[in-house]
Design an enzyme around this catalytic site. Sequence first.
Site, PDB file in Angstrom:
ATOM      1  N   ASP A 183       0.852  -1.193   0.000  1.00 40.64           N
ATOM      2  CA  ASP A 183       0.000   0.000   0.000  1.00 40.64           C
ATOM      3  C   ASP A 183       0.893   1.250   0.000  1.00 40.64           C
ATOM      4  O   ASP A 183       1.808   1.369   0.819  1.00 40.64           O
ATOM      5  CB  ASP A 183      -0.864  -0.052   1.276  1.00 40.64           C
TER       6      ASP A 183
ATOM      7  N   HIS B  48      -7.792   9.927   3.808  1.00 38.55           N
ATOM      8  CA  HIS B  48      -7.265   8.960   4.771  1.00 38.55           C
ATOM      9  C   HIS B  48      -7.560   9.376   6.210  1.00 38.55           C
ATOM     10  O   HIS B  48      -7.628  10.557   6.518  1.00 38.55           O
ATOM     11  CB  HIS B  48      -5.749   8.813   4.586  1.00 38.55           C
TER      12      HIS B  48
HETATM   13  P1  13P Z   1      -8.964   4.758   5.611  1.00 44.27           P
HETATM   14  O1  13P Z   1      -8.075   5.624   6.450  1.00 44.27           O
HETATM   15  O2  13P Z   1     -10.204   5.480   5.215  1.00 44.27           O
HETATM   16  O3  13P Z   1      -9.246   3.449   6.244  1.00 44.27           O
HETATM   17  O4  13P Z   1      -8.176   4.470   4.224  1.00 44.27           O
HETATM   18  C1  13P Z   1      -7.214   3.447   4.151  1.00 44.27           C
HETATM   19  C2  13P Z   1      -6.423   3.501   2.887  1.00 44.27           C
HETATM   20  O5  13P Z   1      -6.750   4.168   1.926  1.00 44.27           O
HETATM   21  C3  13P Z   1      -5.212   2.675   2.831  1.00 44.27           C
HETATM   22  O6  13P Z   1      -4.518   2.867   1.645  1.00 44.27           O
HETATM   23  O1  G3H Z   2      -3.312   4.910   3.717  1.00 42.84           O
HETATM   24  C1  G3H Z   2      -2.682   4.598   4.716  1.00 42.84           C
HETATM   25  C2  G3H Z   2      -3.037   3.432   5.548  1.00 42.84           C
HETATM   26  O2  G3H Z   2      -4.063   3.741   6.452  1.00 42.84           O
HETATM   27  C3  G3H Z   2      -1.820   2.902   6.224  1.00 42.84           C
HETATM   28  O3  G3H Z   2      -1.467   3.676   7.325  1.00 42.84           O
HETATM   29  O4  G3H Z   2       0.937   4.108   6.882  1.00 42.84           O
HETATM   30  O5  G3H Z   2      -0.022   4.386   9.183  1.00 42.84           O
HETATM   31  O6  G3H Z   2       0.285   2.120   8.201  1.00 42.84           O
HETATM   32  P1  G3H Z   2       0.029   3.568   7.932  1.00 42.84           P
HETATM   33 ZN    ZN Z   3      -4.566   4.860   0.870  1.00 41.02          ZN
END
Ligand code: 13P
Ligand code: G3H
Ligand code: ZN
Length: 311
Positions: A82, A180
Amino acid sequence: MPIVTSKEMMKKAYDGGYAVGAFNVNNMEIIQGITQAAKETNSPLILQVSAGARKYASHTYLMKLIEAAVIETDLPICLHLDHGDSFELCKSCIDGGFTSVMIDGSHLSFEENIKLTKRVVEYAHDNGVVVEGELGRLAGVEDDVKVSDEDAFYTRPDEVEEFVTRTGVDSLAIAIGTSHGAYKFKPGQKPKLRFDILEEVGRRLPNFPIVLHGASSVVPEYVKMINENGGKMPDAIGIPEDMLRQAAKMAVCKINIDSDLRLAMTATIRKYLAEHPEHFDPRQYLRPARENIVELVKHKIINVLGCEGKA
Ligand code: 13P
Ligand code: G3H
Ligand code: ZN
């Protein structure tokens, strides 16, 4: 069943008018909760790991936990990076067994984004791995980087065909008003998504999977539970479930959810410890936290994503 790419599951989702859930994972209980929900509902699943999660738990631990989940469930599970922010990070995940990576060049200029994304696509495709790119920029917090509302911008539909053709990406994340974290809209503000942009993107990219980030609904019961048990969360507003369902019926084939998992886990643990102040065995409070993750993810699969029974 080995860990799979998201190619086949996205195609089926596009044709079937539903989306596959992409849930962020950081530890064993979260992985177990999500995969149990997918098993009980016979659903396809994407487990995604951020750079922060990989730093926290280590590549090897997460990899082995997810391999265990694949053995236990026998479901098609895709393992996705991600918000990859560099070629090197994407390469390391590809070399280490991930089946899908996101290269997030959304903060770069259009040309620089294309250049970086194309480089990742070439390496990924040579190794049988699929790639998600991003155009447009979401507000909110990801990996400790905060993007203010002013710095966020919607995806421009007139850029998507050129981006997809020149980079060769397998899916595209777009910005239509999600963000986010837990604070997506200001108190009193009515949640709104730009379905007109999604529709136009879908028209310009036929049969092409679109990804929606920042798609937690910020379940009010969990925010309330946190605040009733010693927490101090200000008013938190997420994306209404009916809007996500609508997006899933359109070109959106992957919906990213992290914040709702965090809220479910934290709320359950806070409540448990408030009710059992004498307990100190982590298994006592992690068990109900894991159970509530199962319930949350089943709810998303059945009522929001529409991917129940599609494994
Ligand atoms: P949320 O913060 O809305 O759960 O989004 C998660 C996300 O986009 C991870 O890439
Ligand atoms: O988009 C981001 C996800 O919520 C992951 O969050 O980078 O704090 O693990 P993080
Ligand atoms: Zn994201």
